[in-house]
Write a protein that holds these residues in place. Structure first.
Motif, PDB file in Angstrom:
ATOM      1  N   ASP A 150       0.816  -1.215   0.000  1.00  0.00           N
ATOM      2  CA  ASP A 150       0.000   0.000   0.000  1.00  0.00           C
ATOM      3  C   ASP A 150       0.850   1.266   0.000  1.00  0.00           C
ATOM      4  O   ASP A 150       0.400   2.319  -0.419  1.00  0.00           O
ATOM      5  CB  ASP A 150      -0.926   0.016   1.223  1.00  0.00           C
ATOM      6  CG  ASP A 150      -2.297  -0.553   0.881  1.00  0.00           C
ATOM      7  OD1 ASP A 150      -2.425  -1.117  -0.211  1.00  0.00           O
ATOM      8  OD2 ASP A 150      -3.215  -0.422   1.710  1.00  0.00           O
ATOM      9  N   TYR A 186      -8.213   2.798   1.895  1.00  0.00           N
ATOM     10  CA  TYR A 186      -8.049   2.091   0.619  1.00  0.00           C
ATOM     11  C   TYR A 186      -8.218   0.584   0.816  1.00  0.00           C
ATOM     12  O   TYR A 186      -8.882  -0.095   0.018  1.00  0.00           O
ATOM     13  CB  TYR A 186      -6.673   2.402   0.034  1.00  0.00           C
ATOM     14  CG  TYR A 186      -6.509   2.007  -1.418  1.00  0.00           C
ATOM     15  CD1 TYR A 186      -6.635   2.945  -2.435  1.00  0.00           C
ATOM     16  CD2 TYR A 186      -6.228   0.689  -1.772  1.00  0.00           C
ATOM     17  CE1 TYR A 186      -6.481   2.587  -3.772  1.00  0.00           C
ATOM     18  CE2 TYR A 186      -6.078   0.319  -3.102  1.00  0.00           C
ATOM     19  CZ  TYR A 186      -6.206   1.277  -4.094  1.00  0.00           C
ATOM     20  OH  TYR A 186      -6.067   0.904  -5.411  1.00  0.00           O
ATOM     21  N   GLU A 203     -11.018  -1.722  -0.902  1.00  0.00           N
ATOM     22  CA  GLU A 203     -10.535  -2.748  -1.827  1.00  0.00           C
ATOM     23  C   GLU A 203     -11.072  -4.124  -1.462  1.00  0.00           C
ATOM     24  O   GLU A 203     -11.442  -4.911  -2.340  1.00  0.00           O
ATOM     25  CB  GLU A 203      -8.999  -2.761  -1.832  1.00  0.00           C
ATOM     26  CG  GLU A 203      -8.383  -3.751  -2.797  1.00  0.00           C
ATOM     27  CD  GLU A 203      -8.652  -3.432  -4.262  1.00  0.00           C
ATOM     28  OE1 GLU A 203      -8.433  -4.315  -5.114  1.00  0.00           O
ATOM     29  OE2 GLU A 203      -9.092  -2.291  -4.574  1.00  0.00           O
ATOM     30  N   TRP A 253      -8.937   5.029  -4.888  1.00  0.00           N
ATOM     31  CA  TRP A 253      -9.455   3.665  -5.018  1.00  0.00           C
ATOM     32  C   TRP A 253     -10.521   3.582  -6.111  1.00  0.00           C
ATOM     33  O   TRP A 253     -10.512   2.648  -6.922  1.00  0.00           O
ATOM     34  CB  TRP A 253     -10.064   3.193  -3.692  1.00  0.00           C
ATOM     35  CG  TRP A 253     -10.762   1.881  -3.858  1.00  0.00           C
ATOM     36  CD1 TRP A 253     -10.179   0.642  -3.845  1.00  0.00           C
ATOM     37  CD2 TRP A 253     -12.141   1.671  -4.167  1.00  0.00           C
ATOM     38  NE1 TRP A 253     -11.125  -0.324  -4.105  1.00  0.00           N
ATOM     39  CE2 TRP A 253     -12.334   0.278  -4.309  1.00  0.00           C
ATOM     40  CE3 TRP A 253     -13.229   2.528  -4.323  1.00  0.00           C
ATOM     41  CZ2 TRP A 253     -13.584  -0.273  -4.596  1.00  0.00           C
ATOM     42  CZ3 TRP A 253     -14.477   1.981  -4.613  1.00  0.00           C
ATOM     43  CH2 TRP A 253     -14.643   0.591  -4.748  1.00  0.00           C
ATOM     44  N   HIS A 275     -10.306   1.281  -9.283  1.00  0.00           N
ATOM     45  CA  HIS A 275     -11.296   0.214  -9.421  1.00  0.00           C
ATOM     46  C   HIS A 275     -11.962   0.270 -10.798  1.00  0.00           C
ATOM     47  O   HIS A 275     -12.171  -0.766 -11.441  1.00  0.00           O
ATOM     48  CB  HIS A 275     -12.353   0.351  -8.325  1.00  0.00           C
ATOM     49  CG  HIS A 275     -13.396  -0.723  -8.355  1.00  0.00           C
ATOM     50  ND1 HIS A 275     -13.188  -1.980  -7.825  1.00  0.00           N
ATOM     51  CD2 HIS A 275     -14.659  -0.734  -8.864  1.00  0.00           C
ATOM     52  CE1 HIS A 275     -14.284  -2.717  -8.008  1.00  0.00           C
ATOM     53  NE2 HIS A 275     -15.189  -1.987  -8.633  1.00  0.00           N
TER      54      HIS A 275
END
Length: 882
Positions: A15, A38, A42, A70, A74
């Motif tokens: 990360d 995040y 996730e 994110w 995504h």
């Protein structure tokens, strides 16, 4: 300074390689916060994060950067997965065919993206030009359709008489926000707005629809949402398209403006002057939906329809192009002559971030009315320390005897004028409403004669009089909501008042009485094991009054639709400690592996914080008035109150600038100040403690908003700030006396000189003997037993909830100080109970870490002054080095 509580579901090791596109260089605590958000998003699939980041650590910006990073990543992954799926479907085909198919798909996607961005950029440019010309924030008076004509004399029957029930009943939605009439929904569907989706004649593709993941961000007030939107405009994020598609003319597209829309109530967004002037939410909602009915003689010209479809689409694109706040939404609607409340829904499919206040998210019927779908989407609740109270407030309702009497009078005036005109079922339903009002009134009048000021009301007994218990309340509620009777009755009474002499004795309709009745009946029909009804007598010698109140004892069931629908829920706040209640009452069935908690440290260095618990006035005291224990049983001890005043005198002699003192309640603040001002609180020289304090620093105090002559919050803060900003003398400044949980304990920024020292006097434990808390405790214990716990576990669980309620309020008050990295302050907790590990463990992590052993001993006021002097010395040394 950083500290982290135990965190479940640690962020992946890589990360730290994520670029969160933070506009500044983030502090370590900000990186930790963003990585955790995040990670929660996730993992998805019902994940929950409860995150604490102190005020001044950039929480809002960290939420934005982590959530939007994110979301864009995504989306990019979904595009990549789509291309991979195409490749799998064409498995066995020649590679050149596969490449052509993929290239076409990329080109089609890129073309839609470019067209959308170009259209939105044109609108952004236009908005900037308007702002440069000084027209950006100007609100122009709009006269649309019939609104500009002179007000003609009202035809009373046509205006106020309820129509035949059933004419426009199909598809009506009840609830505070109301819904669209059947006719309006059909019309919007015809012009491509049905279900908030685009039609064939839409002039552009938003590059997404209802199936794209959205972030619903909510906070308590519109001002907090406005601040969030201001922060939302700071960072820049790369487009969600795959990087290989973003090379244009040899250069890579590096940013894509955030698509954001603000949702709100009609009360905030209505641009029809004839409706907006009604003031109350219920009256505006009723009048708005009435103007949509097929029989309405005055159609609202601002509603989206076939003739203003172009303006509706322009509203959608302008809002998506400009990251608007609530004022922007109102202004754009005014400029385009289209209703922002309804037109905003057309922007929902293309939005990435949707901001809205608590009530619109927490009420299921409000979400349905606005077209909000939480399934698979992300919910971020900011300022979440009060989310359980917010849920209870959304479902709370109360009504007074005086309101019922007024409502009965108003209904009588209406029936006298229109009674013979009411047909069939209308006459029956109006009569039933009268019976319900009379029954509630009879019960309250009877209760006035009973000893005791408050207690629990049996809902079955409220409607025993006048045969009201035989009435189907669900049908009655449906009738009131669909016929708009409350609006029509109150509008007619207002009309008659305007037509009569000002000396008339007819009932005045300054408050929406029948709408208050509707809210209470809604609560009455929604009763469950989680709710109770209480009565309370109100002070008044000449005209005694009494009220009924519905209280939601637990938010579990009401919040469950959000918890079970969303892909992930983030609860974030500056002071979320203690965490246990959120887990137990908002997510009781959540498996441990789906819950992540984080308590971030502060961005200030250790040398900027002084935390001391003061348990006694004299060193080594173990009993008597020298001990500080402000429990309900001991807090009136005059010697202890005098010692508290002397302690404050010592502090004011050396503390620079502002000192803020928080008390457990307004009544106790009044008691303490009265003693300090009296002869009992005098020194040997005959000067009162209050006068001696005033000689050290100017004194200011808060009072409850219900107090007679109460000064407004703004006036108090203005005077307090002015005193601190006046030409300095040694240790001058001011002292502000406030209340934990009071007007100055939340949402107020006591930064820098406004608060160099904050004192918390006692713990604000709620009154366990009040009917409300008796019922809460009984409910908590019974639910624990129902889950299979024993009596001891039930008592421990109830005690935890009780203590947590007090400590959340304490933590909020503490959070008023130390508001940014360069700030510094001292925190003194005056009560020996703060020495208990059980209590201290409920303080935020950064406060606990600030409690060094030398500042947490039993050396009394002398130890406090020594510790404070050492802290100030180190502050001067630190300031000299930096």
């Amino acid at each position: 300074m950083t500290t982290t509580t135990t965190t479940t579901n640690k962020p992946p090791e890589n990360d730290d390689t994520i670029d969160f596109h933070h506009p500044y260089t983030p502090y370590p605590v900000q990186l930790e916060f963003m990585q955790t958000v995040y990670s929660v998003l996730e993992q998805g699939a019902g994940q929950v994060g409860i995150l604490e980041s102190p005020t001044g650590t950039g929480k809002s910006l960290s939420l934005i950067c982590s959530a939007l990073t994110w979301l864009r990543n995504h989306k990019r992954q979904k595009f990549d997965a789509g291309f991979e799926e195409t490749r799998k479907q064409m498995e066995g085909e020649p590679e050149w065919m596969v490449e052509i198919a993929l290239r076409r798909k990329r080109e089609e996607l890129m073309k839609r993206w470019e067209e959308r961005e170009e259209r939105l950029e044109r609108l952004r440019k236009k908005e900037r030009e308007l702002e440069e010309k000084g027209r950006g924030r100007k609100r122009v008076r709009v006269e649309g359709g019939e609104l500009g004509r002179k007000r003609r004399e009202l035809d009373e029957e046509e205006e106020f008489l309820v129509g035949d029930w059933g004419d426009d009943r199909e598809g009506e939605r009840g609830g505070e926000e109301g819904g669209l009439s059947k006719e309006t929904r059909e019309m919007m569907a015809k012009v491509g707005l049905g279900g908030w989706k685009r039609g064939d004649d839409d002039d552009g593709d938003e590059g997404g629809g209802e199936d794209e993941i959205k972030i619903y961000y909510t906070s308590r007030t519109h001002s907090q949402l406005t601040q969030f939107i201001s922060e939302l405009r700071r960072p820049e994020f790369p487009p969600s398209l795959p990087s290989e598609m973003l090379i244009k003319d040899g250069k890579e597209e590096t940013k894509e403006t955030i698509k954001e829309i603000t949702l709100s109530s009609r009360q905030k967004l209505c641009i029809n002057p004839a409706v907006a002037r009604l003031g109350s939410v219920s009256a505006i909602n009723d009048r708005c939906t009435e103007l949509q009915q097929s029989k309405s003689k005055d159609k609202c010209g601002f509603m989206p329809h076939a003739e203003n479809l172009k303006q509706t689409h322009q509203f959608r694109d302008t809002t998506l192009a400009t990251v608007p706040d609530i004022e922007d939404m109102y202004r754009i609607g005014k400029q385009l002559q289209v209703c922002p409340y309804y037109a905003s829904r057309t922007a929902i499919p293309g939005a990435e971030v949707i901001t809205l206040p608590y009530p619109l998210l927490l009420q299921k019927n409000a979400r349905e009315a606005l077209g909000i779908k939480l399934e698979g989407n992300v919910v971020i609740i900011d300022e979440a320390h009060n989310i359980m109270d917010a849920v209870a407030n959304v479902y709370a309702a109360d009504i007074r005897l005086s309101e019922l009497r007024k409502g009965r009078q108003m209904l009588g005036v209406y029936v006298k004028r229109f009674g013979k005109k009411l047909k069939g079922e209308n006459r029956v339903m109006v009569a039933q409403i009268g019976k319900v009002i009379e029954s509630l009134k009879d019960w309250l009048e009877g209760q006035l004669q009973v000893k005791g000021d408050q207690g629990i009301a049996d809902p079955n007994s409220l409607l025993k009089s006048r045969g009201a218990d035989q009435i189907n309340l669900y049908t009655l509620m449906k009738y009131i909501q669909e016929s708009k009777l409350a609006y029509k009755v109150e509008s007619y009474v207002t009309h008659t008042e305007e037509s009569q002499d000002s000396a008339s004795t007819s009932p005045k309709s300054s408050t929406p009485v029948l709408h208050t009745l509707v809210s209470f009946l809604t609560a009455l029909t929604n009763l469950s094991t989680e709710g109770r009804i209480f009565y309370e007598k109100l002070p008044g010698v000449e005209n005694p009054d009494i009220k009924l109140s519905y209280l939601l004892l637990s938010p579990t069931h009401a919040f469950s639709s959000i918890a079970s629908s969303a892909r992930a829920v983030i609860l974030a706040g500056g002071t979320m400690s203690p965490f246990e209640d959120y887990k137990a009452h908002l997510f009781p069935s959540l498996p441990p592996e789906k819950l992540t908690t984080l308590s971030c440290g502060h961005v200030i260095p250790a040398s900027s914080l002084f935390v001391h618990t003061l348990s006694s006035y004299k060193p080594g005291a173990v009993s008597g008035s020298d001990l500080f224990e402000f429990s309900f049983q001991k807090r009136s001890d005059k010697s202890m109150i005098k010692n508290l005043g002397l302690t404050l005198l010592n502090i004011c002699s050396v503390a620079p600038d502002g000192v803020v003192v928080f008390f457990p309640s307004y009544s106790y603040l009044d008691e303490v100040i009265a003693f300090w001002q009296s002869n009992d609180g005098s020194s040997s020289q005959g000067q009162s403690i209050w006068d001696r304090l005033a000689s050290k620093k100017p004194l200011f105090r808060d009072a409850s908003s219900s107090s007679s002559g109460s000064t407004s919050t703004d006036d108090i803060l203005t005077s307090y700030s002015a005193a601190i900003a006046s030409p300095p003398t040694p240790h001058k400044g001011a002292v502000l006396f406030s209340v934990i949980g009071g007007r100055l304990s939340e949402g107020i920024n006591f930064s820098d000189a406004l608060c160099r020292l904050v004192l918390i006097v006692g713990l604000p434990y709620p009154n366990l003997h009040s009917p409300e808390w008796k019922e809460r405790i009984e409910y908590l214990e019974s639910t624990c037993l129902a889950r299979g716990g024993n009596k001891e576990e039930a008592k421990v669980e109830a005690r935890e909830f009780y203590e947590n309620a007090a400590m959340r309020a304490v933590n909020q008050s503490i959070g008023r100080a130390v508001r940014h990295r360069g700030d510094w302050s001292g925190i003194v907790l005056v009560d020996r109970r703060y020495e208990m590990e059980r209590v201290r463990g409920k303080l935020p992590g950064w406060i606990r870490k600030g409690m060094s052993k030398e500042w947490r001993d039993d050396r009394g006021v002398a130890g406090l002054m020594g510790g404070w002097g050492g802290f100030l010395g180190r502050r001067l040394e630190f300031h000299g080095r930096h």
